[in-house]
Design a protein around this motif. Structure first.
Motif, PDB file in Angstrom:
ATOM      1  N   THR A 148     135.736  35.610  20.030  1.00 23.27           N
ATOM      2  CA  THR A 148     134.996  36.454  20.053  1.00 23.27           C
ATOM      3  C   THR A 148     134.654  36.844  20.091  1.00 23.27           C
ATOM      4  N   ALA A 186     134.123  41.029  17.169  1.00 24.38           N
ATOM      5  CA  ALA A 186     132.753  40.636  16.936  1.00 24.38           C
ATOM      6  C   ALA A 186     132.365  42.259  16.104  1.00 24.38           C
ATOM      7  N   PHE A 218     133.219  41.235  12.206  1.00 26.50           N
ATOM      8  CA  PHE A 218     132.302  40.200  11.769  1.00 26.50           C
ATOM      9  C   PHE A 218     130.929  41.020  11.410  1.00 26.50           C
ATOM     10  N   SER A 219     130.173  41.680  12.477  1.00 23.47           N
ATOM     11  CA  SER A 219     129.243  42.276  12.704  1.00 23.47           C
ATOM     12  C   SER A 219     129.195  42.970  11.222  1.00 23.47           C
ATOM     13  N   MET A 238     129.265  32.668  15.723  1.00 26.49           N
ATOM     14  CA  MET A 238     128.944  33.549  15.179  1.00 26.49           C
ATOM     15  C   MET A 238     127.848  33.833  14.247  1.00 26.49           C
ATOM     16  N   SER A 267     124.408  32.888  15.424  1.00 33.58           N
ATOM     17  CA  SER A 267     124.031  33.709  16.200  1.00 33.58           C
ATOM     18  C   SER A 267     123.668  35.281  14.942  1.00 33.58           C
ATOM     19  N   THR A 268     123.836  35.195  14.495  1.00 29.73           N
ATOM     20  CA  THR A 268     123.442  36.379  13.583  1.00 29.73           C
ATOM     21  C   THR A 268     122.746  36.303  12.855  1.00 29.73           C
ATOM     22  N   LEU A 270     127.338  39.607  19.971  1.00 21.38           N
ATOM     23  CA  LEU A 270     127.975  39.059  19.566  1.00 21.38           C
ATOM     24  C   LEU A 270     128.992  39.095  20.395  1.00 21.38           C
ATOM     25  N   ASP A 285     127.980  37.452  23.523  1.00 21.54           N
ATOM     26  CA  ASP A 285     128.090  35.936  23.274  1.00 21.54           C
ATOM     27  C   ASP A 285     129.539  35.505  23.457  1.00 21.54           C
ATOM     28  N   THR A 317     125.338  30.759  22.953  1.00 25.66           N
ATOM     29  CA  THR A 317     124.796  31.641  21.864  1.00 25.66           C
ATOM     30  C   THR A 317     123.597  31.460  21.752  1.00 25.66           C
TER      31      THR A 317
END
Length: 450
Positions: A119, A123, A126-127, A255, A258-259, A282, A285, A301
């Protein structure tokens, strides 16, 4: 209360210690039941003793506090620095139960450590998905979060799932009084008193519940005064490939959730959440999840339950939730204190839960108010279908029972299912927008200038 000099952003406002403690305690009380539920479930599945179960709960509270401090205060490029409290994700419950039965606790912790590392590394990539979260998606996701949480509050109000007197008029009356107290305080009071309406409501409910025999203080007398969370107390972690794969899938789901939570809180506290902020959140997290594996706990999370409390109270300072983190750390060292707070009846929590979780859904609806449905009539389908898909696991837990086992983690989470649906449909109908344009829309919706 809000900063009137406008020299400090509301999210960065520092308050007197007394207010920080009271507001922070309010957050802890709101999330406590959800925080201890996962350790209790896993302990039962793993066949742990009563003392081991108590240790697992305190380990979880301690790590919750560390994770919350990391997320709210930040360290280097880790931590989103908004009032977001961290808690164990329910998305990991089913995989962890299966792992506990086949490989035991060390295998759970091994998979959690690796999934947290993955994770953290993912991050920054994914962001970049923030461009796929314009207000049409964000509003739908926030609404689904609220709707998905409401059944939890409703079940609490009725006495809690499994209670032999579920739906008792006594439970419903207590929950109703708590809810009415919160509403009356918000109508007739302002400032500090209004901001602690949930805490006052919980206090009133507790006072009423004691003579009714609803408060169970069993275990308080025998609980230890002091306890320490020693790393790897259940043994050296075992790194099983299958368990690790399952936990990585869980963290991908986390994820997404959380976003949605980060963007929801960002709108509430008037802070822009771009790629940099989302990456930091993230990463936290991921680090928190790794810490969970080390300190005998689980994946962490953003706790959606507390998103509603931020909206309900209007208290936007991240230092309030950082104080919650300190309280959780302290509770991790004092098992007796944690046991006392755990004595709050479900019915009392339910009255507050209905208000808080309803606020989350209402915040989503408010966000959707900025969406243009006239010029782009297809937007109505994005909202309708994403909310419709998001409530499927809420209304029928067996709807997807014939789907493959690997898909159950995603399909049993209404928040994830609704989020993915909104993202996919928005991309299909509207394409993707640059992150800057999305943030400009989110800022306008929250009333932010610049």
């Amino acid at each position: 209360m809000a900063n009137t000099k406008h020299t400090v952003a509301p999210v960065d406002e520092m308050m007197p210690a007394g207010k920080l403690f009271i507001y922070g305690l309010q957050h802890v009380l709101a999330m406590y039941a959800g925080a201890v539920a996962v350790p209790l479930i896993i302990a039962g599945a793993a066949g742990l003793s009563k003392s081991q179960t108590a240790f697992l709960i305190n380990a979880d509270l301690f790590t919750c506090g560390l994770a919350t401090l990391l997320q709210t205060l930040g360290l280097w490029k880790i931590g989103i620095k908004i009032p977001v409290i961290q808690g164990v994700t329910f998305a990991a419950v089913t995989p962890m139960i299966m792992i506990a039965k086949t490989g035991g606790m060390p295998t759970i912790f091994g998979s959690v450590i690796v999934a947290g590392l993955v994770t953290f590394l993912l991050a920054p990539f994914f962001s970049k998905l923030v461009r796929f979260f314009p207000p049409i998606v964000t509003g739908s996701v926030i609404t689904v979060i609220g709707i998905s949480l409401l059944p939890v509050g409703i079940a609490w109000a009725a006495g809690g799932v499994g209670n032999k007197n579920y739906g008792s008029l006594t439970f419903l009356a207590v929950a109703g009084i708590v809810l009415l107290t919160i509403l009356c305080i918000n109508k007739y009071f302002e400032g500090f008193v209004a901001h602690i309406s949930v805490l006052i409501g919980l206090g009133v409910g507790l006072i009423i519940a004691i003579p009714l025999g609803l408060v169970n203080f069993a275990g308080v007398a025998t609980a230890s005064w002091i306890g320490f969370d020693i790393p790897f107390s259940f043994g050296i972690p075992i790194f099983d490939v299958g368990a690790i794969a399952a936990m990585i899938i869980v963290m991908l789901v986390v994820m997404v959730e959380s976003t949605g939570d980060f963007l929801a809180i960002g709108v509430m506290v008037e802070k822009k959440i771009g790629e940099r902020e989302l990456t930091a959140g993230l990463r936290a997290d991921g680090i928190a999840t790794m810490l969970g594996g080390v300190f005998n706990a689980f994946p962490y999370t953003a706790f959606a339950q507390n998103v509603g409390l931020v909206g309900l109270t209007g208290v936007k300072s991240r230092f309030v939730v950082a104080t919650s983190g300190l309280i959780l750390v302290v509770m991790g060292f004092f098992p007796k204190l944690a046991t006392i707070i755990a004595s709050l009846p479900n019915a009392v929590l339910g009255g507050a839960g209905i208000a808080m979780f309803g606020i989350v859904a209402a915040s989503g609806i408010r966000t959707l108010g900025s969406v243009d449905f006239e010029k782009n009539p297809n937007n109505i389908f994005i909202v309708a279908i994403s909310i419709g898909m998001g409530v499927i696991p809420v209304v029928d837990a067996n709807f997807f029972q014939l789907f493959p086992n690997w898909s159950q983690t995603i399909l049993h989470s209404g928040i994830t299912l609704g989020s993915l649906t909104a993202i996919i449909l928005n991309a299909f109908f509207n394409g993707s927008k640059g992150a800057g344009e999305v943030q400009k829309e989110l800022a306008a919706n929250a009333g932010i200038k610049g």
